[in-house]
Design a protein around this motif. Structure first.
Motif, PDB file in Angstrom:
ATOM      1  N   SER A   1       0.810  -1.213   0.000  1.00 32.36           N
ATOM      2  CA  SER A   1       0.000   0.000   0.000  1.00 32.36           C
ATOM      3  C   SER A   1       0.846   1.267   0.000  1.00 32.36           C
ATOM      4  O   SER A   1       0.320   2.357  -0.164  1.00 32.36           O
ATOM      5  CB  SER A   1      -0.936   0.002   1.209  1.00 32.36           C
ATOM      6  OG  SER A   1      -0.234   0.340   2.375  1.00 32.36           O
ATOM      7  N   THR A   2       2.159   1.120   0.208  1.00 34.90           N
ATOM      8  CA  THR A   2       2.974   2.336   0.289  1.00 34.90           C
ATOM      9  C   THR A   2       3.264   2.939  -1.078  1.00 34.90           C
ATOM     10  O   THR A   2       3.322   4.147  -1.207  1.00 34.90           O
ATOM     11  CB  THR A   2       4.315   2.091   1.006  1.00 34.90           C
ATOM     12  OG1 THR A   2       4.975   1.017   0.341  1.00 34.90           O
ATOM     13  CG2 THR A   2       4.102   1.752   2.458  1.00 34.90           C
ATOM     14  N   ASN A   3       3.474   2.095  -2.084  1.00 38.64           N
ATOM     15  CA  ASN A   3       3.609   2.685  -3.414  1.00 38.64           C
ATOM     16  C   ASN A   3       3.220   1.732  -4.531  1.00 38.64           C
ATOM     17  O   ASN A   3       3.089   0.527  -4.346  1.00 38.64           O
ATOM     18  CB  ASN A   3       4.997   3.308  -3.635  1.00 38.64           C
ATOM     19  CG  ASN A   3       6.075   2.262  -3.858  1.00 38.64           C
ATOM     20  OD1 ASN A   3       5.884   1.326  -4.619  1.00 38.64           O
ATOM     21  ND2 ASN A   3       7.194   2.415  -3.176  1.00 38.64           N
ATOM     22  N   ARG A   4       3.016   2.300  -5.678  1.00 39.00           N
ATOM     23  CA  ARG A   4       2.497   1.601  -6.833  1.00 39.00           C
ATOM     24  C   ARG A   4       3.408   0.455  -7.282  1.00 39.00           C
ATOM     25  O   ARG A   4       2.952  -0.632  -7.614  1.00 39.00           O
ATOM     26  CB  ARG A   4       2.410   2.611  -7.975  1.00 39.00           C
ATOM     27  CG  ARG A   4       1.160   2.532  -8.785  1.00 39.00           C
ATOM     28  CD  ARG A   4       1.180   3.716  -9.726  1.00 39.00           C
ATOM     29  NE  ARG A   4       0.134   4.664  -9.370  1.00 39.00           N
ATOM     30  CZ  ARG A   4      -1.083   4.608  -9.890  1.00 39.00           C
ATOM     31  NH1 ARG A   4      -1.381   3.668 -10.756  1.00 39.00           N
ATOM     32  NH2 ARG A   4      -1.988   5.484  -9.554  1.00 39.00           N
TER      33      ARG A   4
ATOM     34  N   ASP B   1       3.292  -2.425  -4.927  1.00 35.19           N
ATOM     35  CA  ASP B   1       1.980  -3.044  -5.072  1.00 35.19           C
ATOM     36  C   ASP B   1       1.965  -3.979  -6.273  1.00 35.19           C
ATOM     37  O   ASP B   1       1.452  -5.101  -6.205  1.00 35.19           O
ATOM     38  CB  ASP B   1       0.914  -1.947  -5.232  1.00 35.19           C
ATOM     39  CG  ASP B   1      -0.485  -2.519  -5.171  1.00 35.19           C
ATOM     40  OD1 ASP B   1      -0.753  -3.290  -4.229  1.00 35.19           O
ATOM     41  OD2 ASP B   1      -1.290  -2.198  -6.057  1.00 35.19           O
TER      42      ASP B   1
ATOM     43  N   LYS C   1      -6.660  -0.424   0.189  1.00 36.25           N
ATOM     44  CA  LYS C   1      -6.772   0.539  -0.900  1.00 36.25           C
ATOM     45  C   LYS C   1      -8.010   1.408  -0.709  1.00 36.25           C
ATOM     46  O   LYS C   1      -7.977   2.622  -0.862  1.00 36.25           O
ATOM     47  CB  LYS C   1      -6.881  -0.215  -2.223  1.00 36.25           C
ATOM     48  CG  LYS C   1      -5.904   0.303  -3.264  1.00 36.25           C
ATOM     49  CD  LYS C   1      -5.993  -0.498  -4.526  1.00 36.25           C
ATOM     50  CE  LYS C   1      -4.594  -0.710  -5.070  1.00 36.25           C
ATOM     51  NZ  LYS C   1      -4.566  -1.694  -6.146  1.00 36.25           N
TER      52      LYS C   1
ATOM     53  N   LYS D   1       2.677   8.163   7.474  1.00 39.84           N
ATOM     54  CA  LYS D   1       2.062   6.988   6.846  1.00 39.84           C
ATOM     55  C   LYS D   1       1.976   5.825   7.828  1.00 39.84           C
ATOM     56  O   LYS D   1       0.983   5.109   7.869  1.00 39.84           O
ATOM     57  CB  LYS D   1       2.889   6.564   5.633  1.00 39.84           C
ATOM     58  CG  LYS D   1       2.607   7.411   4.431  1.00 39.84           C
ATOM     59  CD  LYS D   1       3.243   6.841   3.189  1.00 39.84           C
ATOM     60  CE  LYS D   1       2.729   7.604   1.983  1.00 39.84           C
ATOM     61  NZ  LYS D   1       3.278   7.178   0.729  1.00 39.84           N
TER      62      LYS D   1
END
Ligand SMILES: Nc1ncnc2c1ncn2[C@@H]1O[C@H](COP(=O)(O)OP(=O)(O)O)[C@@H](O)[C@H]1O
Ligand SMILES: [Mg+2]
Lengths: 286, 204
Positions: A109-112, A115, A169, A187
């Protein structure tokens, strides 16, 4: 008035109450039986399952519910001990695989990019047959309870990861998370305080629902000879040993332990599904 | 203190036409301003841009001649129309409030918040009661400018006045800037020192 209406109507408060009570009773019963199995198996010392050559190959009777084997050992006691071991390994594997799922879904969930990596990993693990992977991992870790536990854990994190990934998400797009960012929260803080409490239900249910898989896989891998060592009182060992005696007509050796294993797995499934119903956020406020 | 928007243009990715075009706006803490516009005219969108909630737009927003900070506490806070959306359903109200700042008892009672509400979950309070929390939360001591987007639209007249009175008192006390966004002309007339019509500054 309401009592005379026996139809299952969602507008009838009695039906609602009954459903909830029914669910709670189901959970209570299945958990109760599972706890009894685990506790009583803890009191059985493997050394106490003595060989008794006076009572070899006895079919089920009131003295020996599940009969005795070719060494005169009581099959009921052996089965109970085996079930206890199964639950222990199941617990280890379920908790471990949930931890993997939690860590991976939060990392994702921290970055694309991460993910993408994680969803690729999920697809990869789903495309390999479980049993094959468990055997490979178990062998490479030297077999035994540890190997099987890790093997099962490493193959069963995928579904919970998927669920958590989607859930996180959605939570991250919520206004209260955005506001939290505007208050300058980090975060990590948001993940811990906002997201985690909202996915605990999924985590608990997910963990319980891994149990049946873990137990079945452990038994089958052990049955095939790649899991627990033959000295362990595991159901898989009992079943594979019993195979040799099936031909001689000792049907009870495989039937009762196998049936008990199925019931155990079923109980976990029932408990998990019903806990899901109770904890379901959409009905939490009713 | 100055919140300034220069040549703001914005279009939702899914939309065909610009919603906001070349908007210039300057707000300070000397006057309570009102922003008026029909529903659907883009008021909320402009608020989100001014408070740094939406970041992909054309033009510039500056606060005291510097761009809005990307990290840390945002000096421009937005109060939403729907308080329940900005509260984690699994949190007790005292945690909801505490996420922003430690509110003293005097302020709590000034905003008409009862002690017993603090131990409840958002689902256990009414819209008006929740909005008091939402407003108070935005009034963090570090907040310099408040944008209230239809914050009282869903409340009854009495609650509306109560909440606005408490907010304005604190805003004046702390010398904050305040922008009231509404489609309700009468409300803006009674509360604000001056008003802006969105259609006058929006060059679509
Ligand atoms: N996230 C979005 N994506 C696409 N269109 C949007 C979005 N949010 C709002 N809109 C559209 O933009 C227009 C302006 O919305 P809004 O800024 O909420 O107006 P107002 O607050 O003045 O009622 C509306 O037509 C609305 O349908
Ligand atoms: Mg609006």
């Amino acid at each position: 008035m309401a009592n005379s209406n026996n139809g299952p109507s969602i507008y009838n408060p009695f039906a609602k109450l009954n459903l909830r009570t029914k669910t709670l009773i189901t959970i209570g019963l299945s958990v109760f039986i599972l706890v009894i199995v685990v506790i009583s198996s803890l009191f059985i010392n493997s050394g106490d399952i003595t060989t008794n050559f006076q009572a070899m190959n006895k079919p089920p009777s009131f003295e020996h519910f599940f009969g005795t084997d070719w060494m005169g050992r009581d099959m009921f006691t052996r089965t109970l001990k085996g079930l206890g071991l199964s639950v222990q390994i199941g617990a280890g594997a379920s908790i471990l695989s949930s931890l993997i799922a939690i860590v991976l879904s939060f990392i994702g969930s921290t970055n694309r990019f991460l993910d993408g990596v994680i969803s690729w990993l999920v697809d990869l693990f789903l495309s390999i047959p479980h049993i094959l992977l468990i055997i490979l991992i178990s062998i490479s870790l030297g077999g035994g309870a540890f190997g099987v536990t890790v093997g099962v854990a490493l193959t069963h994190w995928t579904s919970l990861t998927r669920v958590l990934r989607a859930e996180i998400k959605q939570i991250k797009t919520s206004d209260f998370v955005k506001l939290s960012e505007r208050f300058g929260k980090s975060k990590l803080w948001i993940a811990r305080k906002h997201i985690l409490p909202l996915v605990t239900t999924q985590i608990i249910v997910g963990t319980i629902l891994i149990f049946p898989h873990a137990i079945m896989h452990e038994a089958s891998v052990t049955f095939l000879g790649f899991g627990l060592s033959p000295h362990e009182p595991a159901i898989g060992i009992i079943l594979s040993e019993s195979m040799k005696y099936l031909a001689t007509g000792n049907w009870w050796l495989a039937l009762f332990p196998g049936l008990s294993l199925l019931i155990l797995v079923l109980l976990f499934d029932i408990a998990g599904e019903n806990i899901k119903k109770i904890l379901d956020p959409t009905s939490a406020n009713e | 203190m100055k919140l300034k928007a220069t040549n703001i243009s914005f279009k939702y990715p899914s939309a065909k036409n610009y919603l906001l075009k070349d908007i210039n706006l300057e707000l300070d803490n000397k006057k309570i301003m009102g922003l008026i516009g029909d529903s659907g005219s883009g008021k909320s969108t402009l608020c989100k841009i001014l408070s740094g909630y939406v970041q992909k737009y054309e033009g510039e927003v500056s606060f005291d001649d510097a761009p809005l900070p990307k990290k840390g506490f945002k000096p421009v806070q937005l109060i939403y129309q729907h308080p329940e959306k900005v509260m984690n359903p699994k949190w007790k109200m005292k945690d909801v409030l505490g996420e922003s700042w430690d509110v003293d008892e005097k302020t709590l009672s000034e905003f008409g918040i009862q002690k017993s509400w603090l131990t409840r979950f958002p689902q256990e309070l009414s819209g008006g009661e929740l909005q008091r929390f939402s407003v108070l939360r935005a009034l963090n001591p570090k907040t310099k400018f408040i944008i209230a987007d239809e914050m009282t639209t869903m409340l009854d007249a009495i609650t509306q006045v109560q909440i606005l009175d408490s907010v304005l008192k604190l805003v004046k006390e702390r010398n904050m800037g305040f922008l009231l966004v509404s489609h309700d002309m009468d409300l803006v007339d009674t509360i604000c020192d001056d008003k802006i019509y969105l259609k006058d500054i929006n060059n679509i």
